[in-house]
Every structure is written in C-alpha cells, then in structure tokens.
Design a protein around this motif. Sequence first.
Motif, PDB file in Angstrom:
ATOM      1  N   LEU A  99       0.826  -1.209   0.000  1.00 30.96           N
ATOM      2  CA  LEU A  99       0.000   0.000   0.000  1.00 30.96           C
ATOM      3  C   LEU A  99       0.860   1.258   0.000  1.00 30.96           C
ATOM      4  N   TYR A 100       1.904   1.268   0.830  1.00 34.90           N
ATOM      5  CA  TYR A 100       2.782   2.446   0.881  1.00 34.90           C
ATOM      6  C   TYR A 100       3.418   2.696  -0.486  1.00 34.90           C
ATOM      7  N   HIS A 101       3.884   1.623  -1.114  1.00 36.54           N
ATOM      8  CA  HIS A 101       4.512   1.773  -2.432  1.00 36.54           C
ATOM      9  C   HIS A 101       3.523   2.288  -3.469  1.00 36.54           C
ATOM     10  N   VAL A 102       2.330   1.710  -3.504  1.00 38.25           N
ATOM     11  CA  VAL A 102       1.340   2.099  -4.513  1.00 38.25           C
ATOM     12  C   VAL A 102       0.873   3.533  -4.295  1.00 38.25           C
ATOM     13  N   ILE A 103       0.687   3.917  -3.038  1.00 42.92           N
ATOM     14  CA  ILE A 103       0.217   5.270  -2.739  1.00 42.92           C
ATOM     15  C   ILE A 103       1.282   6.317  -3.081  1.00 42.92           C
ATOM     16  N   THR A 104       2.533   6.039  -2.734  1.00 48.96           N
ATOM     17  CA  THR A 104       3.595   7.025  -2.971  1.00 48.96           C
ATOM     18  C   THR A 104       4.085   7.026  -4.417  1.00 48.96           C
ATOM     19  N   ASP A 105       3.810   5.945  -5.148  1.00 49.18           N
ATOM     20  CA  ASP A 105       4.176   5.884  -6.579  1.00 49.18           C
ATOM     21  C   ASP A 105       2.946   5.557  -7.420  1.00 49.18           C
ATOM     22  N   TYR A 106       1.850   6.237  -7.115  1.00 53.15           N
ATOM     23  CA  TYR A 106       0.578   5.938  -7.755  1.00 53.15           C
ATOM     24  C   TYR A 106       0.613   6.095  -9.270  1.00 53.15           C
ATOM     25  N   GLU A 107       1.486   6.999  -9.762  1.00 51.78           N
ATOM     26  CA  GLU A 107       1.529   7.247 -11.203  1.00 51.78           C
ATOM     27  C   GLU A 107       2.004   6.027 -11.990  1.00 51.78           C
ATOM     28  N   LEU A 108       2.663   5.096 -11.318  1.00 50.21           N
ATOM     29  CA  LEU A 108       3.115   3.879 -11.992  1.00 50.21           C
ATOM     30  C   LEU A 108       1.960   2.942 -12.311  1.00 50.21           C
ATOM     31  N   TYR A 109       0.819   3.170 -11.668  1.00 50.19           N
ATOM     32  CA  TYR A 109      -0.300   2.248 -11.826  1.00 50.19           C
ATOM     33  C   TYR A 109      -1.597   2.918 -12.285  1.00 50.19           C
ATOM     34  N   PHE A 110      -1.739   4.201 -12.039  1.00 45.50           N
ATOM     35  CA  PHE A 110      -3.014   4.848 -12.322  1.00 45.50           C
ATOM     36  C   PHE A 110      -2.920   6.037 -13.285  1.00 45.50           C
ATOM     37  N   SER A 111      -1.763   6.284 -13.840  1.00 47.20           N
ATOM     38  CA  SER A 111      -1.637   7.365 -14.818  1.00 47.20           C
ATOM     39  C   SER A 111      -1.982   6.839 -16.209  1.00 47.20           C
ATOM     40  N   ALA A 112      -2.021   7.736 -17.160  1.00 48.77           N
ATOM     41  CA  ALA A 112      -2.404   7.360 -18.520  1.00 48.77           C
ATOM     42  C   ALA A 112      -1.436   6.323 -19.087  1.00 48.77           C
ATOM     43  N   GLY A 113      -2.008   5.306 -19.705  1.00 45.72           N
ATOM     44  CA  GLY A 113      -1.200   4.262 -20.322  1.00 45.72           C
ATOM     45  C   GLY A 113      -0.756   3.169 -19.364  1.00 45.72           C
ATOM     46  N   ARG A 114      -1.118   3.290 -18.093  1.00 45.74           N
ATOM     47  CA  ARG A 114      -0.723   2.281 -17.102  1.00 45.74           C
ATOM     48  C   ARG A 114      -1.903   1.358 -16.803  1.00 45.74           C
ATOM     49  N   ASP A 115      -1.595   0.155 -16.364  1.00 45.94           N
ATOM     50  CA  ASP A 115      -2.627  -0.822 -16.026  1.00 45.94           C
ATOM     51  C   ASP A 115      -2.709  -0.944 -14.502  1.00 45.94           C
ATOM     52  N   TRP A 116      -3.836  -0.565 -13.935  1.00 42.19           N
ATOM     53  CA  TRP A 116      -3.982  -0.568 -12.483  1.00 42.19           C
ATOM     54  C   TRP A 116      -3.871  -1.966 -11.881  1.00 42.19           C
ATOM     55  N   VAL A 117      -4.082  -2.988 -12.693  1.00 39.99           N
ATOM     56  CA  VAL A 117      -3.954  -4.358 -12.195  1.00 39.99           C
ATOM     57  C   VAL A 117      -2.524  -4.641 -11.738  1.00 39.99           C
TER      58      VAL A 117
END
Length: 329
Positions: A71-89
């Motif tokens: 959770l800490y990683h995803v929250i602090t680097d959210y752009e790796l998963y939720f920005s344009a062209g990224r797959d949230w899975v």
Amino acid sequence: MEEIAYIPSPSRGVIHLGPIPLRGYAFCIIIGVFVAVWLGNKRWTARGGRAGTVADIAVWAVPFGLVGGRLYHVITDYELYFSAGRDWVDAFKVWQGGLGIWGAVALGAVGAWIGCRRRGIPLPAYADAIAPGIAFAQAIGRWGNWFNQELYGRETHVPWALHITSSEGGRIPGYYHPTFLYESLWCVGVGFLVIWADRRFKLGHGRAFALYVAAYCVGRGWIEYMRVDDAHHILGLRLNDWTALIVFLLAVLYMVLSAKKRPGREAVVEPGVIEGEAESGGAAETAEAAEAKDAGNPGDAADADAEDDAEDDDADEVKDEAGSGTKKS
C-alpha cells in the motif's frame, strides 16, 4: 570503463518449474521472514517466553506487513499504476517488486498488536525480541531488488559497481552504485547493533525496537539520497528521506521518554509461563500441573504421613533399646 570487476545482474529473476514460476524476489522475502521468526523465537524464549509464540504472532504480522508495504509503495508511486497508459492491475503484482518498508513495519505492527492482544502479551516486549530479526530480514529481502535489476544508484566506475543489463521500464544499461547492497550491509550492521546494545544496556519496553528503527533511518537517509529511480520530492529531498528523518526523530523521542518512564526490562513477557517451559518448547509442565503437583494427592499425602509416623516409632524403639543396654552395662 574497463570491465575488470563489477557485480553482475542475473539474466532473469524467475525460473519456471513447469507451470510454476519461482521468483527470486519472492524467495528473498520468504527467507527473510524465516530468519526473523527463528531469531525472534530464540530471543523471546531467552526473555522468558514460550517457544512458538513468535511464529504464532507472525501469522498475523507478516500478512499485514506485506499489505502495508505494498500500500505504501502504490500510494507514494501511484503514477506507476493509475496514470495514462498504465494498467492498475499491476498494483497487485507484488512479485515485480515494490514494498515500502515504512508501510510494512507500520501495518505489520498492527497485525502483531492483534496477535499479542489475543495472547495477553505486551507488544513492546514482542517488538524488542524481533527487532534484530527484522533488520536481518530486510538485509536478505534487498537482494530481491538485485534479481529485479531495480533500486540502484548513480552511475559509477567503482570496482563493486552493479552492471545493469535490462532496458525495460526506462532502464539504461550501464554500471551503477549497488544501493541494494549498501542497504543490505547496513541492515546487517543494524541487527548486530541492536543485539549488542540489548545485551549491554538491558533494553526493554520497546527500546530495542526503537533503536532498530532509528539506526535504520540513518542509513536509509544517505542511501536514499544516492538512488536515481523516480520519486516524489519535497523541498529538494526525496519523500523517503523526509520519512526517514521524521521516523528517526520519533524513535529517538520514544527511547528517551520510555527510559524515563519505564527503566529496565519487563519482568514477565508472557503470562502463565513457568520456569523451564520456555527452553523446552512447551514440554514442561503447565502452571496448573505444577500447582497440582505442589498440592499433591490427598491419599498419597496420607500414606506418606503414615510412613513417617512408622519411621518415628522405629527410631524410638531403637533409642529405648540403646538406653536399656547402657543401663545393663
């Protein structure tokens, strides 16, 4: 650069055993957990706790820690998963790397608190027992970053440079500071520091754990400064540098206040443990059995009293005979 000496990167971080993928990152995490539980168990029983208690509570702490780290990683680097062209899975693909130690320790502590509460154990005492084991687990876990060719530092030509060969995810092949190795070695030093300080100063009430946190933060600060992976910056410093600074101050403050309020160690770390039970792994008698033994069987006690009376009578007869013999002579 002359390729005289360098640390090679693995050609791949996963080996397939038929349909089953065996990932180096996952193996490092698993081995680290086993080391932490093994050492924590030895320290816990030395403090007077039962063997197996550390593992029982780890059943709560480890899953919480993994979730918190992710959770800490995803929250602090959210752009790796939720920005344009990224797959949230991809946020659920833990095996690809990305566990923040700050979230792992924080949420892992919640899991440990639940496990401790269920057994009536003080969380600070448990934290002191597992503190050096956590440091050693981190040292092992950092090698998972080596398997994934990630979290390296600036470009360098030192003999121990890390040779990055992958170009995936924006990597540029070359020779870089092996910050994963620096942090691994630092964590080993932190683990031994806590063990030494705990023996020397008899740390208790969570102070051994606080020492681990403070010492880790010092190393994480300068190692984080060397890293070149993308990160959020605040006033020119990486987010994790600020986190390390704040957590360091809180850990030192806790040690100072705790030493004043509760000097020394806990006299009892696990209720209901009798002498010898911790070392034998629970094979010794329970407290109830010991009480029953002390109380004894009423029938056995009566027989013992009868035997004592008979022995006293025999002794009196011998004494009388000896006295009669003396008078006759």
